[in-house]
Design an enzyme around this catalytic site. Structure first.
Site, short mmCIF file in Angstrom:
data_model
loop_
_atom_site.label_atom_id
_atom_site.label_comp_id
_atom_site.label_asym_id
_atom_site.label_seq_id
_atom_site.Cartn_x
_atom_site.Cartn_y
_atom_site.Cartn_z
CG HIS A 26 -2.10 -0.89 1.14
ND1 HIS A 26 -2.67 -1.57 2.38
CD2 HIS A 26 -2.94 -1.28 0.16
CE1 HIS A 26 -3.56 -2.38 2.09
NE2 HIS A 26 -3.86 -2.18 0.72
CB CYS A 38 -3.78 -1.54 8.65
SG CYS A 38 -2.66 -1.27 7.55
#
Lengths: 282, 932
Positions: free
Chosen positions: A170, A271
């Protein structure tokens, strides 16, 4: 006085989710590693404890769902900015249903819900970096152009620039916000290149804080009423060199948070929560 | 089509009149301003019949009826007889409808032949607006595209057909509206932004709509007062493209909280929020990518980047590239070395990054040529307004192979300075905008569908689109410099700096701060393909220049360009980096990327002395074979170390085929330009050859020579005929009568030679190839100078004056004052402009058949070759002027250089004579005003 885009880092709520036992074996990962589930659980509890008790956020804890091994990583399921929440369409097929519970929780918080229904669109929240003035969306294995477009539609006030994500899973695997206008960035070449791209694309100027380890660049910044500037970052056990850099941030209340197990399945600090400011806007 | 000339224009005028006559009764006569007594409405009799008493008064002041006027313009004889009576000239009045920012229409009249500035000023006066530089006037062209009215150009040339309808708009959105001086200025900016929001051009979120809407309500209606306002007051106002009841309720909720807030405060809050929106002040243009130039673009698998639809957004900070609402790249002005366009294509040349050796050029395909030019102009204007301290001098290319267009208004820096001088009490004005928010059309008449939403169209790009967006872009040298500069700070930081400030410092140190790196020469040029030889020369010169710049880098002193830059906001002087070095390969590949005038001058490492020579040669048919120049400034001797010259005769028939050397008709004009460039020296040689057909009656064949200082006196009386009263140094012309109108034909045959002495390293020769086609040619290929000549054929207009325009006086004076920097002395475009005006005008002045400018520049010289052909009273004349500006820091024997230049000119053009040599020397350069 109503003002937009004020109060970067101000949060009142956090949404987190429990760790399913399936995480250890079934969750997606970019490299093979043994996950110590109980340790992961302990770390996660500590994380939630800091948010709720230490920082005083109102934490909404969604129950873990065994059929969704990655469900603890709630960040990917929604992007919240101001009073608008974009329910994403995660790039990994197995994670799509994670958004259901998230949507419910966000609705309960009275946010304006925007859903990504386009079947050609994928977006993981982990690819979305909101700097307070604009969005950068990493185009990665999990996030595509169409997903970014829908995000741009959802948050019309802001420029949304796309950034290629190299190597990492990511965009936020190698960077995050460390304060208003401060980007924490890893020192790897892809990370530095990514930062250059972001600066090139931006009308705004950012300072950067370079940490030796890319994964350590993922931290959580908050600006809380009675706490001041807060930074949740990695521990010295995991990334000693990077922690030395964080330690220089004198104005901050620093909270090292252990994340040694979830990181094995590509889970970083950001996250594991979706942060919300219910006082935003007016 | 920006120009209108010859037969074409005649037809158009009639057509226009017919349209006007139809349109006139609809317009509101009350709003018409009383015109000056000499004025006369240009209307057909039918329309006159409809006109109001006010108009009749105007008409009464005239002896001539419109019909007569018609005749006079159609008949060359009547024009002939009339033309000397300049003072009695009739002026046509046009009625203009300007849609103001509050949606109301303001009707006013202007003389038909005035410049755009006049209209703009009148509107600003009407609006009581002093800080007007942020604003502009738009009109819709035949394609219904919005164009900015060029204040320096005639209205009638810009409004070709259709009614004279305009809109008043914000042109440059100030990044920080709080820095505007007057509330009234902010008010108008608010009105524009409200329209931007409602039309969808400025997208915003629901929350933003409510906030902006609430301030709108407060500023317009004052405090929330249910008794006075009623409960539904809010639905009368428009806040969003899709306004919902929910939105209105939220707006009202907020409105209630603003008790006591003044309208000005509310507007300030409005602007503070609006300015943060990402599309604030971004002017979007549809485009497509041009293939390989943009390899890095993120694209879907299987999708070729070629032809990908994007949007180009021009804003204060640079150029933004969007694809489907996503920003895929951004080029801050400092990163852009050059912008240019050719045909449908728009190019930007990007400064090489720290690891790159060469610039990269990125091309975009616009829907059509007009769109490309429109984008180019907007870029030129935005760059100048926001980045420069003062506007660039327009390129002085008389041969106009490139657009002369430059932003000529004040820059933001200038307008801020100026508005800080505003001392009037805050003007009272009524806020009355609400009316228009019920309208379904946006301010400038564009349907609401033409908004960002639609522009940023969705696409079905497939999954996993990704790309290395930035490959064509690289960091600036600036970044490295900063690194060096702040090495200490960084060292501290990394070593031990325990404070956050130190950390910040570090961050700043190696972050790439493109925004305030200094600009390269952003050059806005239209393109042309330079002759091969020229390109070759450019190569050499570029190399030479490079070495020159390198070796001289350490010499103290700032160039003109650097001076500007150093005084530009937030920039510190960096005299050590040559802002512009062009790789020659690129020049050869992409001929379209030519340098505009002025670039090289700016790139000069030092300008401590500038000299300028002007040499003008005239030849008549009668004097055909080069009467020796008389009276050429005596003391000139040549001590040039290097001398280079070239001949050019541009072909105006087809500017792109410059190789054509044919002389098609007996009447064709041969123009030869001799160009002498020497290092640190300059000359301007003007060669003139008047064309004489059968019975040439050469009443003028004068050779004149004078110092620049004497120019003003020299103006009219010296000439052979009283009619020929040109007011500037360009005025000397040889004339001859001709029975037929000649065809305009020029050739370009660059021929260069160099004599170099070993001790001089710089051979300077026309590095900048001619800039592309003239405005005329570009915009409407069909209305080119040939047409003008055709028109002349028909009308046999006799011109009494070649109006060299008062500006020339001014410039000449300024030059005489020896205060102007070199760049500013090169202002001969004025002549061309006035000539151009004449060309299309219903004036009595000489008719310009063609005018072209070639400018070439090197590190120390700027050479301008200007060829104009005019027909005046049946006499055609061709003038070739060459101006060479030499700059250098050492003593130069200008006289010698001049003598040599003249000699060369004579050798090259035995059949022409030098009529004028002007030498202007400057030993001092007035520094630019510093930035506050």
């Amino acid at each position: 006085m109503a003002g937009l885009m004020a109060g970067f880092g101000c949060y009142t709520h956090a949404i987190v989710r429990g760790i399913p036992t399936s995480l250890a074996k079934e969750s997606l990962r970019t490299c093979q590693a043994e996950v110590d589930l109980s340790k992961a659980q302990r770390e996660h509890d500590a994380y939630v404890h800091i948010l709720r008790t230490t920082l005083g956020l109102e934490v909404v804890e969604l129950p873990a769902e065994e059929t969704l091994p990655d469900c603890v990583f709630v960040e990917d399921a929604a992007v919240v900015c101001g009073d608008t929440a974009l329910i994403t369409r995660p790039g990994a097929e197995s994670r799509r249903r994670e958004t259901e519970a998230m949507k419910g929780a966000l609705k309960d918080l009275n946010l304006n819900i925007v859903e990504m229904t386009d079947e050609n669109a994928t977006l993981d929240g982990g690819d979305v970096l909101f700097t307070g003035r604009e969005f950068f969306v990493g185009l990665s294995k999990r996030t595509n152009q169409r997903g970014a477009e829908i995000l741009a539609d959802a948050f019309k006030d802001y420029a949304v620039s796309t950034v290629p994500v190299m190597e990492k899973l990511h965009l936020k695997s190698l960077c995050s916000m460390g304060g208003p206008g401060l980007i924490v960035i890893g020192s790897s070449e892809p990370a530095q290149k990514t930062l250059k791209i972001m600066q090139q694309m931006s009308d705004h100027r950012y300072d950067k804080l370079t940490v030796p380890d890319d994964l350590a660049a993922n931290c959580i910044y908050m600006n809380l009423p009675d706490k001041g500037q807060v930074l949740l970052h990695c521990t010295a056990e995991e990334y000693p060199e990077s922690v030395k850099v964080f330690d220089k941030l004198n104005d901050y209340k620093l909270f090292p948070v252990s994340n040694s197990e979830k990181v094995k399945v590509d889970g970083a600090l950001t996250c594991c929560s979706v942060l919300i400011n219910k006082k935003s806007g007016n | 089509m920006t120009t209108e000339s010859g037969a074409d224009s005649e037809a158009k005028q009639q057509q226009q009149q017919q349209e006007e006559s139809v349109a006139a009764p609809k317009e509101n006569p009350k709003a018409a301003e009383p015109a000056s007594p000499q004025n006369q409405l240009e209307q057909l009799p039918a329309a006159v019949g409809h006109s109001t008493p006010a108009r009749k008064e105007q008409i009464l002041c005239h002896q001539d009826t419109p019909e007569e006027d018609q005749e006079s313009r159609q008949s060359s004889t009547s024009r002939l007889s009339r033309s000397p009576l300049k003072g009695m000239k009739k002026v046509k009045i046009m009625q203009c409808k300007v849609t103001l920012l509050d949606g109301s229409d303001y009707t006013l009249t202007v003389e038909k032949r005035v410049k755009g500035q006049v209209l703009f000023d009148k509107v600003c006066d009407h609006l009581n607006l002093l800080e007007k530089d942020y604003f502009g006037i738009t009109y819709r062209d035949v394609e219904q595209q919005k164009n900015w009215l060029d204040p320096t150009k005639d209205l009638k040339k810009q409004i070709r057909t259709g009614p004279w309808n305009f809109a008043f708009n914000v042109k440059f959105y100030p990044p920080d509206p709080s820095q505007l001086t007057e509330d009234i200025t902010r008010y108008y900016l608010c009105l524009q932004l409200r329209d931007d929001v409602v039309s969808g051009r400025l997208p915003c979120s629901f929350a933003t709509h409510t906030v902006l809407g609430s301030y709108t309500v407060q500023s317009e209606l004052g405090d929330y007062d249910p008794e006075e306002l009623g409960s539904d007051y809010i639905s009368e106002l428009r806040f969003a493209p899709n306004q919902t009841k929910e939105l209105e309720e939220k707006v009202m909720e907020l409105h209630k909280t603003y008790k006591g807030m003044t309208p000005a405060e509310a507007e300030m809050h409005f602007l503070e929020n609006a300015k943060k929106l990402s599309m604030y002040g971004v002017d979007l243009h549809h485009a497509k990518l041009v293939g390989r130039l943009y390899q890095g673009l993120a694209r879907a698998p299987g999708e070729d980047s070629e032809g990908v639809e994007i949007m180009l957004g021009v804003c204060a900070s640079g150029l933004l590239i969007y694809r489907d609402r996503l920003r895929i790249n951004r080029f801050a002005w400092p990163k852009i070395l050059k912008i240019s366009y050719k045909r449908n294509n728009f190019y930007i040349k990007i400064r090489p990054g720290e690891f790159e050796q060469f610039e990269s050029t990125i091309g975009f395909k616009l829907p059509n040529h007009r769109a490309a030019k429109r984008l180019w102009k907007v870029c030129v204007e935005h760059h100048t307004f926001f980045r420069l301290v003062s506007p660039e001098a327009p390129p002085k290319k008389f041969l106009t192979l490139g657009s002369k267009f430059r932003y000529s208004g004040r820059t933001q820096a200038q307008t801020r300075r100026a508005s800080s001088q505003i001392i009037r009490p805050a003007p009272f004005f009524e806020r009355s905008a609400s009316k228009r928010y019920n309208m379904s059309q946006s301010l400038d008449g564009a349907p609401i569908t033409e908004n960002h939403e639609t522009l940023m169209r969705d696409s079905d790009s497939a999954a996993n689109a990704r790309g290395d967006i930035i490959t064509t872009v690289t960091t600036e040298k600036k970044a490295e410099e900063e690194k060096a500069e702040r090495e200490d700070a960084r060292a501290d930081t990394t070593a031990d700096a325990g404070t956050p400030t130190a950390v910040r410092q570090e961050a700043k140190t190696d972050s790439e701060q493109t925004d305030f790196a200094f600009d390269g020469d952003i050059t806005a040029t239209e393109d042309t393909e330079p002759p091969a030889e020229m390109v070759k020369h450019q190569t050499n010169i570029s190399e030479l220049k490079r070495s020159f710049l390198e070796t001289d880098a350490s010499v103290p002193g700032l160039t003109e360009w650097e001076r500007r830059l150093s005084s530009s906001p937030a920039r510190s002087p960096r005299s050590d980096e040559p802002p512009m070095i062009e790789p020659l390969e690129e020049e050869q590949q992409d001929e379209e990327d030519e340098k505009p005038a002025g670039d090289e001058t700016k790139a000069e490492p030092k300008v401590t002395e500038a000299a300028e020579y002007l040499l003008k040669c005239t030849a008549d048919s009668s004097l055909a074979d080069g009467a020796p120049p008389q009276g050429i400034s005596p003391s000139a001797t040549m001590d040039d170390d290097v001398f280079a010259a070239e001949e050019k005769t541009p072909d105006s028939h087809d500017q792109l085929s410059e190789k054509s050397v044919d002389r098609l008709s007996p009447g064709s004009v041969r123009e030869e330009v001799s160009q002498a460039i020497t290092d640190k020296r300059g000359m301007l040689i003007i060669l003139k050859e008047a064309e004489v057909e059968a019975e040439g009656k050469d009443d003028v064949g004068k050779l004149l020579l004078s110092k620049m200082e004497a120019l003003v006196e020299e103006a009219s009386p010296v000439k052979g005929s009283p009619k020929k009263a040109m007011a500037s140094w360009v005025s000397e012309v040889a004339r001859a009568e001709e029975s037929e109108v000649f065809r305009v034909l020029t050739e370009e045959m660059p021929k260069t030679f160099e004599q170099s002495k070993p001790d001089v390293a710089q051979i300077t020769l026309s590095e900048a190839a001619p800039l592309a086609v003239s405005t005329l040619g570009w915009i409407s290929p069909s209305v080119t100078p040939e047409k003008a000549s055709a028109d002349v054929e028909q009308k046999k207009l006799l011109a009494t004056e070649m109006e060299a325009a008062p500006e020339d006086h001014t410039r000449a004076d300024a030059v005489c004052a020896k205060e102007m920097p070199v760049v500013h002395t090169e202002t001969k475009t004025i002549t061309y402009e006035s000539a151009e005006n004449d060309m299309n005008g219903d004036t009595d002045h000489g008719v310009l058949l063609s005018a072209q400018t070639i400018t070439s520049e090197t590190t120390s010289t700027t050479t301008t070759t200007h060829i104009t052909k005019t027909v005046k009273g049946g006499i055609s004349e061709t003038r070739i002027e060459k101006r060479i500006v030499i700059t250098g820091d050492s003593e130069i024997d200008h006289d010698e250089a001049l003598a040599q230049a003249i000699k060369e000119a004579k050798e090259q053009h035995p059949d022409m004579s030098v009529t004028k040599v002007v030498v202007h020397k400057e030993t001092e350069i007035t520094p630019e005003e510093g930035e506050d």
